[in-house]
Write a protein that holds these residues in place. Sequence first.
Motif, short mmCIF file in Angstrom:
data_model
loop_
_atom_site.label_atom_id
_atom_site.label_comp_id
_atom_site.label_asym_id
_atom_site.label_seq_id
_atom_site.Cartn_x
_atom_site.Cartn_y
_atom_site.Cartn_z
N PRO A 286 -3.49 15.29 27.92
CA PRO A 286 -2.98 14.33 26.93
C PRO A 286 -1.63 14.75 26.36
O PRO A 286 -1.46 15.89 25.93
N HIS A 287 -0.67 13.86 26.42
CA HIS A 287 0.66 14.04 25.84
C HIS A 287 1.37 15.28 26.39
O HIS A 287 2.10 15.97 25.67
N ALA A 288 1.18 15.53 27.69
CA ALA A 288 1.78 16.73 28.30
C ALA A 288 3.30 16.72 28.17
O ALA A 288 3.91 17.75 27.93
N MET A 289 3.92 15.56 28.33
CA MET A 289 5.38 15.50 28.24
C MET A 289 5.87 15.88 26.85
O MET A 289 6.86 16.59 26.69
N LEU A 290 5.18 15.40 25.82
CA LEU A 290 5.60 15.71 24.46
C LEU A 290 5.45 17.21 24.18
O LEU A 290 6.31 17.81 23.52
N GLU A 292 5.71 19.55 26.38
CA GLU A 292 6.77 20.23 27.13
C GLU A 292 8.12 20.08 26.44
O GLU A 292 8.89 21.04 26.36
N ILE A 293 8.40 18.91 25.92
CA ILE A 293 9.73 18.63 25.38
C ILE A 293 9.90 19.18 23.96
O ILE A 293 10.93 19.76 23.63
N PHE A 294 8.88 18.98 23.13
CA PHE A 294 9.07 19.18 21.69
C PHE A 294 8.40 20.43 21.13
O PHE A 294 8.34 20.58 19.90
N ARG A 296 7.94 24.89 21.51
CA ARG A 296 8.59 26.08 22.03
C ARG A 296 7.91 26.58 23.30
O ARG A 296 8.57 27.08 24.21
N ARG A 297 6.61 26.46 23.36
CA ARG A 297 5.86 27.01 24.49
C ARG A 297 5.97 26.15 25.74
O ARG A 297 5.99 26.66 26.86
N GLY A 298 6.04 24.84 25.56
CA GLY A 298 6.07 23.95 26.73
C GLY A 298 4.69 23.76 27.32
O GLY A 298 3.69 24.22 26.77
N ALA A 299 4.63 23.07 28.47
CA ALA A 299 3.33 22.76 29.05
C ALA A 299 3.30 22.83 30.57
O ALA A 299 2.25 22.65 31.17
N GLY A 300 4.42 23.09 31.22
CA GLY A 300 4.45 23.10 32.68
C GLY A 300 5.39 24.15 33.20
O GLY A 300 5.70 25.14 32.54
N THR A 301 5.83 23.94 34.44
CA THR A 301 6.78 24.85 35.09
C THR A 301 8.17 24.23 35.07
O THR A 301 8.39 23.16 35.64
N LEU A 302 9.11 24.92 34.43
CA LEU A 302 10.49 24.45 34.33
C LEU A 302 11.31 25.06 35.46
O LEU A 302 11.25 26.26 35.70
N ILE A 303 12.06 24.20 36.16
CA ILE A 303 12.93 24.67 37.25
C ILE A 303 14.36 24.33 36.87
O ILE A 303 14.69 23.18 36.58
N ARG A 304 15.22 25.35 36.84
CA ARG A 304 16.62 25.12 36.51
C ARG A 304 17.49 26.09 37.29
O ARG A 304 17.00 27.06 37.86
N ARG A 305 18.80 25.80 37.30
CA ARG A 305 19.73 26.65 38.04
C ARG A 305 19.85 28.01 37.37
O ARG A 305 19.77 28.10 36.15
#
Length: 305
Positions: A286-290, A292-294, A296-305
């Motif tokens: 439930p509300h996984a995107m929120l 992740e976005i809002f 500090r801990r987040g909710a998934g795997t972040l991929i960035r350069r």
Amino acid sequence: MTDPTPAAAPIAAVPPSLKAETLVEALPYLQRYAGKTFVVKYGGHAMGEPEAQADFAEDVVLLKAVGINPVVVHGGGPQIGSMLKRLGVESRFVDGLRVTDAETAQIAEMVLAGSINKEIVGWIGRAGGRAVGISGKDAGLVLAEKVGGRDPDPLQGIERKVDLGFVGEPVAVDRRIIDSLSRDGIIPVIAPIGIGADGHTYNINADTMAGAIAAALGAARFFLLTDVAGVLDRDGELLTDLDPAAIKRLREEGTIRGGMIPKLETCVAAVEAGVDAAVVLDGRVPHAMLLEIFTRRGAGTLIRR
């Protein structure tokens, strides 16, 4: 047996101070992402139950309400499979892609651009948002090119080229219709269908389509909502922050395998094409995107350069 997991507290039961702390934690993220574009790929397996569908729609509407421009690209492989089965049409896959003859292409377009697309538009409307459902064919949004596949022959130990039919990949994205809808306060909901220079309609892998659109829009975030928590290490623990070099190493070690490989290839391609970051997360939460976005801990795997 008693369920050891406590039920979530009703919102009314949450202390006001905790609600205030949550808003304060979200504030810098609200400021950072105001006016930015988020592309959300909503997977066929992540669509889940009505409650999960409502949660997803509420999240998208909330993003729009706080000044973020969400763009939804949806899949529908399981739903296409179910319809083909009902109609007695046999499915065959090569390299994870459905071999799509003319009949299958028509059914896929009917399911994707018809029933699923308008269903998601309806969810967003019920959550108080305004959405318009389109496909990559509308206003020349996505120009597609036919792709081929290779089918291994276990008897001969060789691979042979296979005609996948009307399966395509994006080669160009005209973002103008998305920009126009977003400016008017409307959330675009996009089905993964494209038009070829030859005039044919092509079925496109939804992850690939979403990644191409995210790159064309220069999105701040590209979310892949799926039915797994994210990228896990060998102990089953969530890896929260990766870059292309780490992904390559994990793949060589065999930690990343199966269906996660093409998803991460899409994420890497998107960030290398200009997307700030991609995120793989569990759309069933439930509300996984929120989260992740809002938070500090987040909710998934972040991929960035």
